[in-house]
Scaffold this motif. Structure first.
Motif, PDB file in Angstrom:
ATOM      1  N   ALA A  32       0.704  -1.296   0.024  1.00  0.00           N
ATOM      2  CA  ALA A  32      -0.041   0.036  -0.185  1.00  0.00           C
ATOM      3  C   ALA A  32       0.766   1.190   0.285  1.00  0.00           C
ATOM      4  CB  ALA A  32      -1.073   0.103   0.977  1.00  0.00           C
ATOM      5  N   ALA A  33       0.119   2.362  -0.601  1.00  0.00           N
ATOM      6  CA  ALA A  33       0.992   3.592  -0.545  1.00  0.00           C
ATOM      7  C   ALA A  33      -0.049   4.690   0.034  1.00  0.00           C
ATOM      8  CB  ALA A  33       1.311   4.162  -1.961  1.00  0.00           C
ATOM      9  N   LEU A 356      -2.963  -1.211   3.844  1.00  0.00           N
ATOM     10  CA  LEU A 356      -3.420   0.272   3.626  1.00  0.00           C
ATOM     11  C   LEU A 356      -3.565   0.963   4.894  1.00  0.00           C
ATOM     12  CD1 LEU A 356      -4.478   2.098   1.774  1.00  0.00           C
ATOM     13  CD2 LEU A 356      -6.641   1.070   2.014  1.00  0.00           C
ATOM     14  N   GLN A 357      -3.885   0.105   6.016  1.00  0.00           N
ATOM     15  CA  GLN A 357      -4.179   0.862   7.573  1.00  0.00           C
ATOM     16  C   GLN A 357      -2.885   1.305   7.738  1.00  0.00           C
ATOM     17  OE1 GLN A 357      -6.153  -2.763   8.789  1.00  0.00           O
ATOM     18  NE2 GLN A 357      -7.941  -1.378   9.763  1.00  0.00           N
ATOM     19  N   LEU A 358      -2.059   0.411   7.701  1.00  0.00           N
ATOM     20  CA  LEU A 358      -0.560   0.742   8.225  1.00  0.00           C
ATOM     21  C   LEU A 358       0.180   1.917   7.457  1.00  0.00           C
ATOM     22  CD1 LEU A 358       1.034  -2.644   8.991  1.00  0.00           C
ATOM     23  CD2 LEU A 358       0.312  -1.148  10.417  1.00  0.00           C
ATOM     24  N   ALA A 359      -0.141   1.991   6.192  1.00  0.00           N
ATOM     25  CA  ALA A 359       0.439   3.215   5.445  1.00  0.00           C
ATOM     26  C   ALA A 359      -0.313   4.546   5.775  1.00  0.00           C
ATOM     27  CB  ALA A 359       0.073   2.815   3.796  1.00  0.00           C
ATOM     28  N   ARG A 360      -1.474   4.358   6.172  1.00  0.00           N
ATOM     29  CA  ARG A 360      -2.204   5.610   6.309  1.00  0.00           C
ATOM     30  C   ARG A 360      -2.048   6.101   7.981  1.00  0.00           C
ATOM     31  NH1 ARG A 360      -8.171   6.732   4.883  1.00  0.00           N
ATOM     32  NH2 ARG A 360      -7.551   8.686   5.097  1.00  0.00           N
ATOM     33  N   LEU A 361      -1.442   5.009   8.546  1.00  0.00           N
ATOM     34  CA  LEU A 361      -1.128   5.479   9.916  1.00  0.00           C
ATOM     35  C   LEU A 361       0.222   5.857  10.026  1.00  0.00           C
ATOM     36  CD1 LEU A 361      -1.211   5.232  13.061  1.00  0.00           C
ATOM     37  CD2 LEU A 361      -0.098   2.943  12.913  1.00  0.00           C
ATOM     38  N   ASP A 362       1.000   5.285   9.019  1.00  0.00           N
ATOM     39  CA  ASP A 362       2.553   6.260   9.005  1.00  0.00           C
ATOM     40  C   ASP A 362       2.475   7.453   8.461  1.00  0.00           C
ATOM     41  OD1 ASP A 362       3.241   3.726   9.882  1.00  0.00           O
ATOM     42  OD2 ASP A 362       3.925   2.938   7.918  1.00  0.00           O
ATOM     43  N   SER A 363       1.465   7.903   7.571  1.00  0.00           N
ATOM     44  CA  SER A 363       1.397   9.126   6.990  1.00  0.00           C
ATOM     45  C   SER A 363       1.092  10.372   7.908  1.00  0.00           C
ATOM     46  CB  SER A 363       0.462   9.421   5.958  1.00  0.00           C
ATOM     47  OG  SER A 363      -1.017   8.965   6.366  1.00  0.00           O
ATOM     48  N   GLU A 364       0.430   9.814   9.291  1.00  0.00           N
ATOM     49  CA  GLU A 364       0.104  10.575  10.383  1.00  0.00           C
ATOM     50  C   GLU A 364       1.334  10.923  11.225  1.00  0.00           C
ATOM     51  OE1 GLU A 364      -2.696  11.942  10.571  1.00  0.00           O
ATOM     52  OE2 GLU A 364      -3.960  11.006   9.401  1.00  0.00           O
ATOM     53  N   GLN A 365       2.396   9.985  11.229  1.00  0.00           N
ATOM     54  CA  GLN A 365       3.569  10.112  12.076  1.00  0.00           C
ATOM     55  C   GLN A 365       3.398  10.537  13.403  1.00  0.00           C
ATOM     56  OE1 GLN A 365       6.822  12.297  10.109  1.00  0.00           O
ATOM     57  NE2 GLN A 365       5.872  12.050   7.874  1.00  0.00           N
TER      58      GLN A 365
END
Length: 804
Positions: A32-33, A356-365
């Protein structure tokens, strides 16, 4: 079991300024991205409200290199993935998930659409009408209007008070000034210095970094741009109230960056429904129900914390006193045990999160828990609210989540005399004789999924003498609420549904807590009559979602209703399916299995299908909009037919969306999907429109159906072969997540298929040819399996049989 997902991704800034986060997760089957642009609706010129949202829409309309039919959305849909975007006040997010082997081509399309949008005038005019339809729906949606009213207590000049949705009046695409503003906004913010790319997948760190670098090369390089400044919130707190809902809002102007994690931590404990906490006390005192705390805005030190509750206006002052009293109590507590449990549950959430959930979580930092700086920020937040060291004695911290504590491993768990760990496929219930429980259980421990992962699924089905009344269904759902919350925090998704006389309890996620979760859930369901309080009302749904929620009830034949839970349980018959569970988990389920109410039955009948006629159900709603669902099932439950229906759904997704949403501009909620309900496979068409009535929507869907054979004929052999391969790949071991596989296998059991269903489905897909698809399309057109229509208007013609 596999080690937990690493709590923090790798973060760096590439040479051209693109910030990237990379997370390597070996167990994932998809990649996911998530691409975040640091610009949103509050960053556009005041003259053009909605410009940021409009640009987000335009980017999906295709580029010179990848036209709409070959762009990101069509590509992701064609590979069974997920894709979406979201424009908020200060950020715009684009995100997708794909099978790993198709991932790099998805990234290529994302970078191209960000950097090289066409933005042709005719495309803009069409897409503006889509936003106009969204605006009409938004203006008539009670939930959206309540959200907008939240900000009435803020200064009039703050951007939160402004209009940012965009509509026909604000998006003046014919004006040169608007076009200049649109291009300026794109050039200013859609460049590397303003973006963060988060990649998650099973690829090595080196592979992920190479993908990120390749992605960045297609983007214009630039420096970080300061976003538009905002005015102070000035107010400290205020209230907003309607007839049955109230809100308290706390505003902050100068918080540190770590206040994001601090507010998340505070809201988690505010929302805890356990005894001694705020929601439980408000309910016990009959002041309010359904408390929900959440930060609704955060930017550059400003934040707005919302506490929403269901209560009459006369309770407002008493509720405010109790909220402040609880905050006083919380401010004086030792947060160390709460921080430890909070970090544990966030780690569990990461363990069961998909790519996808992890990618969106990472974008929140965000930090994985509450850091020391976060604790300092929380102290500042509570101080600004005005907490003191005086509070009532009845408050206490919530009890620890029982499912977060790891169980002790059982020696030779689940093995019977003469059996070793090499015999794991020979699980029986002989070892359960000492419990005096049935030796022949209808709970099937399937070997269709491997037991070598840390995830699994349990399905328990009851066939009742009657359907649950609305009152009983509410009681059943409420009785499970606390167990559901604890289970979700521990990595297990627990759901209960009562559709007709078929009741289903489902657990999916981490298998280690499942035996305890199952035991607690059964106890709650059986003792439902002990709690006479009804569940709080649900927030209103948009019209198309209302129809989707009601669809399963209309697929099954109607049944009489009953209120006596004890009688319904004792006269019920049950069976079940467990997938992916290792021997230790199976053995630990013994006590829970002994408490399942009803009579075990290995021969529960297959749920009845709708008859081969055209059925129309009028759903009376208060909405001024129109919506329609058309459910087109297969005529039988053969896997060959299911394979054909799946291929038709894949082939038709993009053309159907293009025809009804883009060309005809009928509405903004337009889709076709394959849906399985109670083992029945169907094509599901859905449209919501602000202007076109259901009869007109149905006409357009039927016209599209008639055109499907021509769509099939247009495919050359190479394209058909590629479509067939793309579909088959979605069900292979290398791609299919265990949770999705479990749901497919459960639906297969309901349809009467054997445990090698997935292999049979892949084989059936491989045998699809043009003539088979043409024949399947004709069966859909002729409604050989029957049609079921749910609509916001009565049936338009006598060919339809009206049903309730």
């Amino acid at each position: 079991m596999p080690a937990p997902t690493h709590p923090r991704p790798h973060t760096e800034t590439l040479a051209n300024g693109l910030r990237v986060t990379l997370r390597h997760v070996p167990g994932l089957k998809r990649s996911a991205a998530a691409l975040r642009v640091a610009a949103g609706s509050h960053d556009v010129p005041l003259a053009w409200p909605g410009l940021a949202h409009f640009l987000e829409h335009l980017l999906f309309l295709g580029t010179e290199r990848f036209p709409a039919g070959e762009g990101l959305m069509a590509y992701v849909q064609g590979h069974g993935g997920q894709v979406n975007a979201s424009t908020r006040e200060r950020t715009t997010d684009y995100f997708f998930e794909l099978p790993t082997k198709a991932f790099s081509a998805g990234l290529e399309r994302l970078s191209d659409m960000l950097a090289q949008p066409r933005m042709k005038p005719e495309d803009q005019l069409r897409e503006r009408e889509v936003l106009q339809a969204e605006f009409i729906a938004w203006s008539q949606d009670p939930a959206a209007q309540q959200q907008f009213a939240l900000f009435e207590g803020l200064p009039a000049e703050h951007p939160l008070r402004g209009f940012h949705a965009g509509n026909r009046d604000s998006l003046q695409v014919e004006q040169a000034a608007f076009q200049q503003a649109l291009n300026d906004f794109h050039q200013q913010f859609y460049q590397t210095g303003q973006m963060t790319l988060s990649l998650v997948g099973p690829q090595s760190f080196e592979e992920l970094k190479a993908l990120a670098e390749q992605f960045s090369q297609a983007l214009p390089a630039g420096d970080n741009v300061a976003q538009a400044a905002t005015v102070p919130l000035t107010v400290k707190s205020y209230q907003q109230v309607s007839e049955r809902r109230g809100n308290f809002l706390f505003a902050f102007d100068y918080l540190p960056e770590s206040s994001v994690e601090a507010l998340a931590f505070l809201c988690h404990w505010l929302n805890s429904t356990k005894p001694g906490g705020l929601p439980a006390h408000l309910q016990q005192q009959k002041l309010a129900d359904g408390l929900k705390a959440a930060p609704v805005y955060h930017f550059n030190g400003q934040a707005l914390l919302q506490l929403e509750f269901t209560a009459p206006p006369e309770s407002l002052n008493a509720i405010r006193e109790q909220i402040l009293d609880w905050l006083n109590f919380f401010a004086q507590q030792d947060w160390a045990p709460l921080r430890k449990e909070y970090a544990a549950l966030l780690e569990r959430q990461q363990q069961v999160s998909g790519a996808l959930q992890l990618a969106r979580l990472d974008s929140e930092q965000l930090e994985n828990g509450l850091s020391d700086r976060g604790a300092e920020a929380l102290t500042q937040i509570l101080s600004e609210i005005g907490t003191v060291d005086n509070f009532s004695e009845h408050w206490h911290l919530p009890a620890a989540n029982p499912f977060l504590r790891a169980n002790e491993p059982l020696a030779n768990a689940g093995l019977i005399r003469g059996q070793t760990s090499a015999h794991r496929g020979l699980r029986t219930f002989a070892q359960d004789r000492s419990r005096g429980r049935r030796e022949r259980s209808p709970m099937q421990f399937s070997q269709a999924l491997p037991d070598s992962t840390d995830e699994g699924a349990i399905y328990l089905r009851w066939q009742m003498k009657a359907a649950a009344s609305t009152d009983l269904h509410s009681r059943l759902q409420r009785s499970l609420r606390q167990t559901q919350q604890d289970a979700r925090e521990a990595g297990v998704e627990l759901t209960f549904s009562a559709t007709g006389n078929q009741w289903l309890l489902k657990l999916s996620g981490l298998q280690e807590p499942m035996p305890g979760v199952l035991e607690h859930a059964l106890k709650c369901l059986i003792q439902v009559d002990a709690d006479s309080t009804l569940a709080e009302p649900k927030p209103p749904l948009i019209l198309i979602r209302q129809l989707l929620e009601l669809l399963p009830e209309h697929v099954l034949p109607s049944a009489k209703t009953g209120d006596d839970a004890k009688h319904l349980w004792t006269t019920s018959r049950w069976d079940g399916l467990a997938l992916g569970l290792d021997q230790q988990t199976q053995s630990a389920m013994g006590l829970a299995l002994s408490r399942i109410p009803g009579t075990p039955d290995n021969q529960l009948p297959t749920p009845a299908a709708i008859t081969a006629h055209k059925h129309w159900s009028h759903i009376d709603t208060a909405s001024s909009e129109h919506a329609l669902l058309l459910f087109c099932p297969t005529a039988n439950r053969d896997i060959a037919d299911e394979a054909a229906w799946r291929m038709l759904a894949q082939l038709c997704q993009t053309p159907f969306y293009q025809r009804l949403r883009v060309e005809l501009q009928l509405g903004y909620a337009v889709f076709i999907a394959l849906r399985q309900i109670q083992g029945q496979t169907a094509l599901l068409f859905g449209v919501q429109s602000p202007s076109a009535k259901p009869a007109e929507l149905l006409k357009h869907i039927q016209q599209f159906l008639i055109a499907i054979p021509a769509l099939i004929e247009q495919l050359d052999e190479a394209s058909l072969s590629q479509q067939r391969q793309n579909l088959a790949d979605q069900f292979g071991d290398a791609t299919l997540a265990s949770r999705d596989a479990a749901e497919l296998l459960w639906q297969a059991r309901l349809a009467g298929h054997s445990s090698d269903y997935l292999e049979q489905l892949i084989s059936a897909i491989g045998q699809l040819d043009r003539q088979t698809l043409l024949a399947a399309a004709q069966r859909v057109i002729n409604a050989e399996g029957g049609w079921l229509c749910l609509a916001s208007d009565p049936a338009p013609q006598t060919a339809w049989q009206a049903t309730k």
